[in-house]
Scaffold this motif. Sequence first.
Motif, PDB file in Angstrom:
ATOM      1  N   UNK A  74       0.870  -1.180   0.000  1.00  0.00           N
ATOM      2  CA  UNK A  74       0.000   0.000   0.000  1.00  0.00           C
ATOM      3  C   UNK A  74       0.901   1.224   0.000  1.00  0.00           C
ATOM      4  N   UNK A  75       0.305   2.377  -0.254  1.00  0.00           N
ATOM      5  CA  UNK A  75       1.100   3.602  -0.379  1.00  0.00           C
ATOM      6  C   UNK A  75       0.806   4.566   0.764  1.00  0.00           C
ATOM      7  N   UNK A  94      -3.069   6.106  -3.257  1.00  0.00           N
ATOM      8  CA  UNK A  94      -2.764   5.894  -4.663  1.00  0.00           C
ATOM      9  C   UNK A  94      -3.814   4.959  -5.239  1.00  0.00           C
ATOM     10  N   UNK A  95      -4.942   5.552  -5.668  1.00  0.00           N
ATOM     11  CA  UNK A  95      -6.065   4.761  -6.174  1.00  0.00           C
ATOM     12  C   UNK A  95      -6.407   5.234  -7.583  1.00  0.00           C
ATOM     13  N   UNK A  96      -7.507   4.720  -8.137  1.00  0.00           N
ATOM     14  CA  UNK A  96      -7.973   5.175  -9.450  1.00  0.00           C
ATOM     15  C   UNK A  96      -9.126   6.143  -9.224  1.00  0.00           C
ATOM     16  N   UNK A  97      -8.825   7.429  -9.105  1.00  0.00           N
ATOM     17  CA  UNK A  97      -9.821   8.388  -8.620  1.00  0.00           C
ATOM     18  C   UNK A  97     -11.040   8.550  -9.524  1.00  0.00           C
ATOM     19  N   UNK A  98     -10.898   8.259 -10.834  1.00  0.00           N
ATOM     20  CA  UNK A  98     -12.048   8.467 -11.723  1.00  0.00           C
ATOM     21  C   UNK A  98     -12.972   7.257 -11.754  1.00  0.00           C
ATOM     22  N   UNK A  99     -12.597   6.194 -11.031  1.00  0.00           N
ATOM     23  CA  UNK A  99     -13.375   4.957 -11.069  1.00  0.00           C
ATOM     24  C   UNK A  99     -14.147   4.758  -9.761  1.00  0.00           C
ATOM     25  N   UNK A 151     -12.056  -4.409  -8.667  1.00  0.00           N
ATOM     26  CA  UNK A 151     -12.089  -5.361  -9.776  1.00  0.00           C
ATOM     27  C   UNK A 151     -10.786  -5.267 -10.574  1.00  0.00           C
ATOM     28  N   UNK A 152     -10.327  -4.036 -10.825  1.00  0.00           N
ATOM     29  CA  UNK A 152      -9.056  -3.879 -11.544  1.00  0.00           C
ATOM     30  C   UNK A 152      -7.921  -4.513 -10.728  1.00  0.00           C
ATOM     31  N   UNK A 153      -7.996  -4.342  -9.428  1.00  0.00           N
ATOM     32  CA  UNK A 153      -6.972  -4.953  -8.570  1.00  0.00           C
ATOM     33  C   UNK A 153      -7.017  -6.473  -8.645  1.00  0.00           C
ATOM     34  N   UNK A 202      -7.438   1.386  -0.025  1.00  0.00           N
ATOM     35  CA  UNK A 202      -6.003   1.161  -0.249  1.00  0.00           C
ATOM     36  C   UNK A 202      -5.587  -0.232   0.258  1.00  0.00           C
ATOM     37  N   UNK A 204      -7.367  -3.173  -1.726  1.00  0.00           N
ATOM     38  CA  UNK A 204      -6.777  -3.421  -3.041  1.00  0.00           C
ATOM     39  C   UNK A 204      -5.516  -4.264  -2.935  1.00  0.00           C
TER      40      UNK A 204
END
Lengths: 320, 255
Positions: free
Chosen positions: B92-93, B97-102, B109-111, B165, B168
């Motif tokens: 983790x960061x 550090x995530x996908x803010x537009x999703x 799911x991307x993870x 975070x 994921x």
Amino acid sequence: MKVQNKSFRLAWVGLAAAALVILVLPPVLPPFYVSLITLALIYGLVATSLDILIGYTMMPSLGHGAYFALGAYTAAIMNTKLAAGFWATLPVSILIAGCFAAVLGLVAMRAAGVYFLMITLAAAMCVWGLVDQWVDFTGGENGMSGITRIGFGLDLNGTLSFHYFTSAFYIVCVGLIYLIIKSPFGRTLVGIRDSASRMQVLGYNVWLHKYMAFIIAAMFAGMGGCLYAYFNKFVGPDDADLAQCMEFFLMVSMGGQGTLIGPNIGAFIIVFLKNLASIYTDRWVMILAAIYILAARFAPKGILGLPEQLREKKKAEAGK
Amino acid sequence: MNGKNMNNGQNALFCQKLTKAFGGLEAVKDVDFRVTHGERRAIIGPNGAGKTTFFSLINGQHPVTSGSIELLGQDVTKLPAHKRAALGLGRTFQITNLFPTQTVIDNLVISAMGLMGTKFSMLKPLSSYRPLYSKAEEALKSVGLLERDSVLIKNLSYGEQRQVEIAMALISRPKVLLLDEPTAGLSPAESHMMSEIIKGLDPSITILIIEHDMDVALSVADYITVLHEGRVFMEGSADEVRGNTRVQEIYFGEE
Ligand SMILES: Nc1ncnc2c1ncn2[C@@H]1O[C@H](COP(=O)(O)OP(=O)(O)O)[C@@H](O)[C@H]1O
Ligand SMILES: [Mg+2]
């Protein structure tokens, strides 16, 4: 929820308008306007493929004209020299555009930002130089004429019949791009756009996904180029020049990057502006530059980004 | 190399003389470090001690300047980050550090796809992959965020983002997990909840946690490594570290 409903309804209205212009109106329009719509669809396909790079992968390529030109010249050369038909030239156009991107990607993707822009543009200028100079093969400055619409499996010599063929081809290809963006692979591109470092940590080979996107986008542009050669029955160095590259870029940024729909709106606007403006003036490049500056100044997120931009502005003013 | 011999199979992670220089600045310097399977290790040290850089060396986001890293018995010093992830390393960061537009669920799911061949599929919408979504929902449930699944990341509270975070990093079932200040910036209540989540993790996961809050560090870790100016300053149990007067000076002294 309300906003979502509204944009949903807007999407249907837009789709109906598009169907009207593309499918319903052409039989009653003068052939000149029909062929402008056909051209806008071909450019729209190329611009949509460029949106994969600009809008979804943060690879702002200025060189997309190169793949378009390669696809167009491949078709033109095969058709005039070997009497090859559309379905025979299409895979070769795709392959050549894809191979060029596969090589270019190895170099360009080492760079980012302005350097990426410059390398892709330089590559496009190489293609332009090639078609302009290699007179024996490409006709040089004179371009290549005498392309015949053969091998489609249909008689497409009429403006209208070619338009409908192009429409069908366009719908399938843009539909495919849409599907790719919605697919797991397409979502990984969005992930990379949002946070490449996170994607690495999750196990994604970020470079590979971007590289694949780079090649896929080029292949669709090659398809557009191939169809263009049969549409225009002529290809010349102008189809590979700087203005052409800038036009594709502008279609995407003016219409709204990362939307897939926006670049198509951009393509229609540019095609109609260019052809109507050329009745009055031959300074198209200057007009293009002016549009570019105006778009960047007043609609940085493109036409499709305007509602959001206005909403944010209202919010900011309300906050004051 | 004698690294293989020295690693007797007990080590989840084994670093030798690890060094990272940014230009003239040596952010990590000659660090020897060993963590056994299933261990929970806290890494503490003042700001700028090189903790985050140390994590980025372990997971491959920064290339090492010199030294070697062995992960789960394999030399990974030259392996790119995504391949280390595939071996079972998660992180983790410190700075979210995530996908803010999703949406939240799509982030997970991307993870979840990261280590699956599905990530290359192109001809079916992602939304049709139901098993991925159930997996994502399960992960959200484990951090108590299930009812927020369709919210965009950028509309979550900071505390909720920190929970995403962690979720994921966990979804691909890492064997070794690096947590970089998971409670930084959280309220005491959120911080408590976060340490409960960490304590509740599968005991077979080896965990390295950078933690500024000593109470959290001591409640989740058995053993502590103190970094100072890029070097290992000392290692020991909680009591040993607390009892060391020089640690007090460099670490507790500054607070
Ligand atoms: N990417 C980088 N480039 C240059 N210097 C860096 C970089 N990352 C960290 N540093 C420097 O390395 C030192 C250690 O930083 P960091 O690892 O973030 O410390 P910590 O996590 O312990 O607070 C700091 O002096 C920091 O400024
Ligand atoms: Mg740090």
